[in-house]
Scaffold this motif. Structure first.
Motif, PDB file in Angstrom:
ATOM      1  N   ALA A  41      50.715 -77.799 -71.369  1.00  0.00           N
ATOM      2  CA  ALA A  41      50.343 -79.143 -71.767  1.00  0.00           C
ATOM      3  C   ALA A  41      48.843 -79.400 -71.592  1.00  0.00           C
ATOM      4  O   ALA A  41      48.327 -80.387 -72.098  1.00  0.00           O
ATOM      5  CB  ALA A  41      51.133 -80.164 -70.971  1.00  0.00           C
ATOM      6  N   GLU A  42      48.158 -78.527 -70.895  1.00  0.00           N
ATOM      7  CA  GLU A  42      46.715 -78.724 -70.653  1.00  0.00           C
ATOM      8  C   GLU A  42      45.900 -78.507 -71.892  1.00  0.00           C
ATOM      9  O   GLU A  42      46.173 -77.824 -72.778  1.00  0.00           O
ATOM     10  CB  GLU A  42      46.232 -77.769 -69.547  1.00  0.00           C
ATOM     11  CG  GLU A  42      46.826 -78.097 -68.196  1.00  0.00           C
ATOM     12  CD  GLU A  42      46.421 -77.089 -67.127  1.00  0.00           C
ATOM     13  OE1 GLU A  42      45.836 -76.045 -67.439  1.00  0.00           O
ATOM     14  OE2 GLU A  42      46.713 -77.365 -65.962  1.00  0.00           O
ATOM     15  N   ASP A  58      53.545 -77.290 -67.420  1.00  0.00           N
ATOM     16  CA  ASP A  58      52.346 -78.070 -67.125  1.00  0.00           C
ATOM     17  C   ASP A  58      51.092 -77.377 -67.666  1.00  0.00           C
ATOM     18  O   ASP A  58      50.208 -78.017 -68.212  1.00  0.00           O
ATOM     19  CB  ASP A  58      52.201 -78.293 -65.609  1.00  0.00           C
ATOM     20  CG  ASP A  58      53.217 -79.275 -65.066  1.00  0.00           C
ATOM     21  OD1 ASP A  58      53.812 -80.028 -65.861  1.00  0.00           O
ATOM     22  OD2 ASP A  58      53.416 -79.275 -63.832  1.00  0.00           O
ATOM     23  N   LYS A  59      51.033 -76.062 -67.514  1.00  0.00           N
ATOM     24  CA  LYS A  59      49.884 -75.300 -68.038  1.00  0.00           C
ATOM     25  C   LYS A  59      49.816 -75.384 -69.557  1.00  0.00           C
ATOM     26  O   LYS A  59      48.734 -75.482 -70.132  1.00  0.00           O
ATOM     27  CB  LYS A  59      49.973 -73.833 -67.626  1.00  0.00           C
ATOM     28  CG  LYS A  59      49.680 -73.580 -66.181  1.00  0.00           C
ATOM     29  CD  LYS A  59      49.769 -72.102 -65.877  1.00  0.00           C
ATOM     30  CE  LYS A  59      49.605 -71.824 -64.403  1.00  0.00           C
ATOM     31  NZ  LYS A  59      49.722 -70.388 -64.111  1.00  0.00           N
TER      32      LYS A  59
END
Length: 87
Positions: free
Chosen positions: A86-87, A83-84
């Motif tokens: 993808a930021e 998730d990080k």
């Protein structure tokens, strides 16, 4: 950390040297695209070091969690990391 310490250290020291060089380029007011090119080169080395660390994590820590029958926490850590990214 289970990754090859020698290789990871070498990559990180190389990246540190590149960043020191980039700082000098900025101080010297070098051409923007030259600075940008060197930043991308440093990013590439950091990405390679990160891949090595993550690969070792999967090969060791995650594999151990799977073998123990409780992979949930390790898989959640990896999902949070993705998730990080993808930021």
């Amino acid at each position: 950390m289970k990754a090859d310490h020698v290789q990871v250290n070498r990559l990180l020291k190389t990246a540190r040297g590149q960043i020191d060089g980039i700082l000098k380029m900025v101080e010297e007011d070098r051409y923007c695209l030259e600075v940008s090119s060197q930043i991308m080169a440093a990013q590439s080395i950091l990405k390679k070091a990160n891949r090595m660390v993550l690969r070792a994590h999967m090969d060791c820590c995650v594999q151990e969690a799977v073998s123990s029958g409780d992979p949930g926490p390790r898989l959640e850590e990896l999902a949070a990391l993705l998730d990080k990214l993808a930021e």
